[in-house]
Design an enzyme around this catalytic site. Structure first.
Site, mmCIF file in Angstrom:
data_model
loop_
_atom_site.group_PDB
_atom_site.id
_atom_site.type_symbol
_atom_site.label_atom_id
_atom_site.label_comp_id
_atom_site.label_asym_id
_atom_site.label_seq_id
_atom_site.Cartn_x
_atom_site.Cartn_y
_atom_site.Cartn_z
ATOM 1 N N ILE A 99 58.033 -8.823 -148.128
ATOM 2 C CA ILE A 99 58.975 -9.171 -146.790
ATOM 3 C C ILE A 99 60.199 -8.960 -147.253
ATOM 4 C CG2 ILE A 99 59.408 -11.051 -145.247
ATOM 5 C CD1 ILE A 99 56.391 -12.072 -145.535
ATOM 6 N N GLU A 129 54.163 -29.801 -139.990
ATOM 7 C CA GLU A 129 53.889 -29.142 -138.728
ATOM 8 C C GLU A 129 52.544 -29.467 -138.222
ATOM 9 O OE1 GLU A 129 53.663 -24.666 -139.821
ATOM 10 O OE2 GLU A 129 56.091 -24.817 -140.265
ATOM 11 N N ALA A 156 54.357 -14.524 -138.033
ATOM 12 C CA ALA A 156 53.691 -13.481 -138.019
ATOM 13 C C ALA A 156 52.608 -13.351 -136.552
ATOM 14 C CB ALA A 156 52.319 -13.664 -138.936
ATOM 15 N N ASP A 166 62.016 -21.182 -138.689
ATOM 16 C CA ASP A 166 60.622 -20.874 -138.130
ATOM 17 C C ASP A 166 59.581 -21.751 -138.563
ATOM 18 O OD1 ASP A 166 58.897 -19.493 -136.345
ATOM 19 O OD2 ASP A 166 58.202 -18.382 -138.289
ATOM 20 N N HIS A 170 56.810 -21.676 -135.988
ATOM 21 C CA HIS A 170 56.160 -20.561 -136.926
ATOM 22 C C HIS A 170 55.757 -19.324 -136.200
ATOM 23 C CE1 HIS A 170 53.801 -21.378 -140.997
ATOM 24 N NE2 HIS A 170 54.000 -20.099 -140.673
#
Length: 528
Positions: free
Chosen positions: A151, A260, A281, A255, A278
């Site tokens: 990435i 979470e 993706a 993000d 998040h």
């Protein structure tokens, strides 16, 4: 029949991939942990996203489980340590969402630089606050990448297209690779001090937790901006809040968060923070890509032994798997023989050396060595396979070494396994006949040509006349049929080896009788 369970929402195309390849698949997203534990014992593979928690307790209820496939890059929801200990392969899909996540980081950088979320909300509210939203250009700014793998390298490519200067910190980034992708490789402290924008692209480990600490934030340039689309826990959120509140940092785009779902976080109250739930993706393309990729990887492993993108096992490509299979079997058999002989002598293993000669030297050695280690350790430790054998060896301070000799000697291909204990060093070597049939060719430096059989008896003795007759008679009197009989000796009258293939296991009483024969030094039953 091989069975796979999909316990999270995946593309229907993934289900079809399993079915098209002859694998029975059940699609049951949303199961409770208790319900999942109740059925997991029927499956060889488990495909998940982030919702399913693959815990030690779950794996203990799954004796058939061979592989866990995570559709995505993060494996935070999988207890990899427990999986490895149980010999379960854990795979992820690091490439399926790489572009999507990189694009999200770039989008967050633009949103932060131009205050896009607040400007949009203000305009929709009927305001026209043109003077309020003064942004900054990215052109000419220095972007610091913490992590420059799949990435991170894509982010670097996009940033270079924006005419930014890109610097990167990554312990695994070589100078050559840095030049190839157009970034300057720097140390972490240098990056923190120089970057106008810092973006994170590293997994969460004990080494990377709070890599952006209070001290690191204090050393960042005044007015710098921080982006995290990687993992919560990489940033000290309390320290980040203080730096944003004081104006030391101009802004942050996040993000991911320490906790979470992040439904209540002090950072949400700051105007100079951009937040998303998040979404790195979360594109249709990425969801489809990772689903298809994990299904293909799991099917390859379950059907052919090919290993792709495994967290806890060496990779074996689909092309390599058929060629490696007989070599892996040879390595396993050599290891199994060495392990059984070592167990019989109660030796504590200090080192295991594997030598590859000729054709074997040209292969991918890591899975071969893993197979050899599994063979050695299984007689001593029980449930050991290629996945957990390297870890178990490391835990017990067993030194593992590989060497290769590309030239061929007496055999076109040769694998030699040496086990070193506190009191002795013992080597066993084998080859492949017709490139697919394992054959033993040497034990302790003594040439012995022998096929492996399911049941064998290994005998070392002094080379004296009459021994073979007495030994054969002892087996005959006990009604033991000899399937194969192989001999070797170091020199006339010296140490000798007798390796006998049997039709079944050696009875304890007969074994005791063999051990009591004159000239016998050692008699050990072997099973493969």
């Amino acid at each position: 029949m091989v069975k796979v369970l999909i316990s999270d929402k995946l593309s229907p195309a993934a289900v079809q991939i399993f079915r098209d390849r002859g694998i029975e698949v059940d699609f049951k997203p949303g199961l409770s942990p208790a319900d999942l534990r109740g059925i997991i014992g029927d499956y060889d593979g488990l495909a998940v996203r982030s919702a399913t928690k693959v815990t030690r307790e779950l794996m203990e209820a799954a004796p058939r489980l061979k592989v866990v496939g995570r559709a995505g890059i993060g494996v935070d929801n999988v207890d990899v340590t427990s999986a490895t200990a149980r010999g379960v392969v854990v795979m992820n899909t690091p490439f399926g969402n790489a572009i999507t996540t990189a694009e999200h980081a770039i989008a967050m950088m633009f949103a932060l630089a131009r205050q896009l979320p607040d400007a949009s909300a203000s305009t929709k509210a009927g305001k026209w606050e043109k003077n309020r939203f003064m942004g900054v250009e990215l052109f000419g700014k220095t972007l610091g990448l913490i992590g420059c793998g799949n990435i991170g390298s894509i982010v670097a490519d996009r940033a270079l297209g924006l005419k930014m200067k890109v610097i990167a910190f990554d312990p695994f980034l070589s100078e050559k690779r840095a030049v190839e992708i157009g970034v300057e490789k720097v140390e972490l402290n240098d990056l923190i001090a120089r970057a106008d924008v810092i973006t994170l692209h590293t997994p969460l480990t004990e080494q990377t937790r709070n890599v952006i600490s209070r001290d690191a934030i204090a050393r960042m340039k005044k007015g710098a901006r921080l982006i995290n689309c990687a993992r919560g826990g990489l940033v000290d959120e309390a320290a980040l809040y203080d730096a944003l509140k004081s104006g030391h940092l101009a802004g942050a785009a996040l993000d991911v968060f320490e906790t979470e779902p992040a439904t209540d976080n002090p950072l949400f109250g700051l105007e100079n923070v951009v937040c998303t739930p998040h979404l790195g993706a979360a594109t249709a393309e990425a969801q489809e890509n990772v689903a298809l990729q994990v299904a293909d990887q799991m099917a390859d492993f379950l059907l052919s032994g090919a290993v792709s993108n495994a967290i806890n096992m060496p990779s074996v490509t689909a092309e390599e798997a058929p060629r490696l299979k007989p070599y892996m079997e040879l390595a396993r058999l050599l290891g199994g023989m060495a392990g059984q002989l070592t167990a019989a002598q109660d030796g504590a293993i200090r080192a295991i050396r594997v030598e590859y000669e000729g054709h074997a030297a040209e292969l991918n050695h890591r899975p071969l060595t893993a197979a050899a280690l599994a063979g050695v350790l299984a007689p001593l430790m029980g449930a050991v396979n290629m996945v957990n054998a390297p870890v178990l060896a490391k835990q017990r301070d067993i030194e593992v070494a590989e060497t290769t000799v590309e030239r061929s000697g007496e055999y076109q291909t040769l694998v030699r396994l040496t086990v070193v204990t506190d009191s002795y060093e013992k080597s066993i070597a084998g080859t492949l006949l017709a490139e697919n049939k394992p054959r033993l060719v040497e034990i302790k430096g003594i040439a012995v040509e022998a096929d492996f059989a399911p049941h064998m008896l290994y005998v070392t003795n002094q080379d004296r006349p009459g021994f073979i007759g007495r030994f054969g008679m002892a087996l005959a009197d006990a009604g033991i049929n000899i399937a194969t009989f192989h001999l070797g000796r170091s020199a006339p009258g010296g140490d000798a080896i007798c390796l006998v293939g049997l039709d079944g296991p050696m009875p304890d009483g007969v074994l005791a009788g063999v051990r009591g024969l004159p000239l016998v030094v050692q008699a050990t039953p072997l099973a493969f």
